[in-house]
Design an enzyme around this catalytic site. Structure first.
Site, PDB file in Angstrom:
ATOM      1  N   GLY A 221       0.807  -1.218   0.000  1.00 46.96           N
ATOM      2  CA  GLY A 221       0.000   0.000   0.000  1.00 46.96           C
ATOM      3  C   GLY A 221       0.834   1.258   0.000  1.00 46.96           C
ATOM      4  O   GLY A 221       0.446   2.278   0.568  1.00 46.96           O
TER       5      GLY A 221
ATOM      6  N   SER B 254       4.270  -5.447  -3.106  1.00 43.19           N
ATOM      7  CA  SER B 254       4.346  -4.007  -3.330  1.00 43.19           C
ATOM      8  C   SER B 254       5.180  -3.378  -2.208  1.00 43.19           C
ATOM      9  O   SER B 254       6.305  -3.790  -1.978  1.00 43.19           O
ATOM     10  CB  SER B 254       2.933  -3.421  -3.418  1.00 43.19           C
ATOM     11  OG  SER B 254       2.953  -2.113  -3.927  1.00 43.19           O
TER      12      SER B 254
END
Length: 417
Positions: A30, A115
């Site tokens: 995120g 991520s």
């Protein structure tokens, strides 16, 4: 949502505390600003059914996770910033101390993330204070390299530069001291940071504080100063493309000479260099470049550790024709497709089961090869090395092993700085 957020979740199939099952410690993604452990795709049940204890760790984000400020540095010089990564580390250490009570083996831990969670794994591998605390690592779409220009996002800021951003945030909050800032409502801090900083492109991320973080984690991977453990890493087919920002072919040639020097003519001889993309040419996957550059560096070391590369490229159904967008592979690795609203079909469920099997094998042994949950032998997945640039592609027809066959990709990897 709340400040009382430093919890973790555990899935275990153990019946007693002495079963010594392998352990997965998961860090969500995120951009270091958003996310949480309870996202539907992170359900650990399917992995737990395969004999793995799954732990998803929460950590602080945004301003509350990555703030640096001169007053903080003066007050606590031993831990002036990097609270998000330190939360990740605290979760890992909690697992080391306690996971045996849940049937887990504290000496067989894999840290993994996607991520920014993959960036967190890179930071944990690079931190000298984690030596021996985990035995394997997985980075999904979290290791980036731009072969043309420096990509700043995953390169830690200096402490002084990070402190300047902290001073700017205090100004936006209307406070001058830590004492004043600590009296503010956390939601007000979050909203102000989002509206006044993030929306202007000023995100707080990992900081080179000289304590937890001492440099660029990718450099630590490439020079062998990271925690030397087996690694699995890869990317989806349609995420994070970098390109040469050029308005025409003449400008492309100028920049090619700047980036590649005497090899510019060879670069321009590849048809891929002339593909137009966005506001430029020569698109290339930044996570693929990052993973492969790191793996090549590792393979050239005398005591090279196993490194396994994957690319996720199946069809993804939906009226939006999404392609293999960032994060879509998570539903497959965790085998949680049934929780998604997309109209997945049988072949997708078959692929998810296969991917989860490969992942489970790696978590158990540091090698994805072996058998699936039904006892069938999986297709061989070889390490990606300089001598054997082996790839595993996850396609609509299942796992397909191959070898890197793009001379253009090889050229960029040979010339990446």
């Amino acid at each position: 949502m709340g400040e009382d957020c430093l919890y973790l979740n555990i899935w275990t199939n153990a019946k007693t505390g002495d079963e010594k099952m392998p352990v997965l410690v998961w860090y969500f993604g995120g951009a270091f600003q958003w996310g949480y452990t309870a996202e539907m795709e992170f359900d650990g049940e399917r992995l737990a059914r395969r004999g793995i204890v799954v732990v998803t760790v929460n950590y602080r984000l945004g301003a509350l996770g990555y703030l640096a400020h001169p007053q903080l540095t003066a007050e606590q010089p031993d831990a002036p910033c990097n609270f998000g990564p330190l939360d990740q580390q605290a979760g890992l250490r909690w697992v080391r101390r306690n996971i045996a009570n849940f049937g887990g083996d504290p000496d067989n831990i894999t840290i993994a993330g996607q991520s920014a969670g993959g960036g967190g794994v890179m930071a944990q591998m690079a931190s000298k204070s984690n030596e021996g605390d985990f035995q394997k690592a997985v980075m999904m779409s979290g290791l980036f390299k731009n072969p043309y220009v420096r990509n700043e996002f995953f390169i830690p800021r200096t402490l002084r530069d990070a402190e300047k951003l902290g001073v700017m945030l205090f100004d936006e909050l209307g406070v001058k001291t830590l004492e004043e800032a600590r009296k503010l409502d956390a939601q007000f801090i979050r909203r102000t940071y989002s509206d006044r900083m993030i929306n202007k492109g000023m995100m707080f991320t990992i900081v080179n504080d000289g304590i937890f973080c001492t440099g660029d984690p990718l450099e630590g991977f490439c020079d062998g100063t990271r925690s030397r453990v087996p690694v699995m890493a890869g990317n989806t087919g349609d995420e994070f493309f970098e390109f040469i920002h050029a308005e025409n072919e003449d400008r492309l040639k100028e920049l090619a000479e700047k980036y590649f020097g005497d090899s510019a003519e060879e670069f321009l001889s590849y048809p891929e260099a002339h593909i137009q993309y966005g506001q430029g040419y020569a698109p290339v996957s930044a996570p693929e470049m990052g993973v492969k550059a790191a793996f090549l560096a590792e393979s050239r070391m005398a005591d090279a550790k196993p490194c396994y590369y994957y690319r996720f490229v199946p069809d993804i159904p939906g009226d939006d024709h999404p392609g293999t967008f960032h994060s879509v592979d998570l539903w497959f690795f965790f085998e949680t497709l049934a929780k998604d609203t997309r109209p997945f079909e049988g072949r997708h469920y078959d692929l998810a089961r296969q991917m989860c099997d490969y992942w489970a094998n790696f978590i158990k042994t540091g090698d994805p090869n072996g058998y699936d949950i039904n006892g069938n032998k999986l297709h061989e997945w070889r390490c990606y090395t300089d001598a054997d640039r082996a790839e595993m592609e996850f396609t609509s027809d299942g796992a397909v092993a191959g070898v890197e066959n793009s001379s253009y990709t090889k050229f960029l990897l040979d010339h990446v700085k």
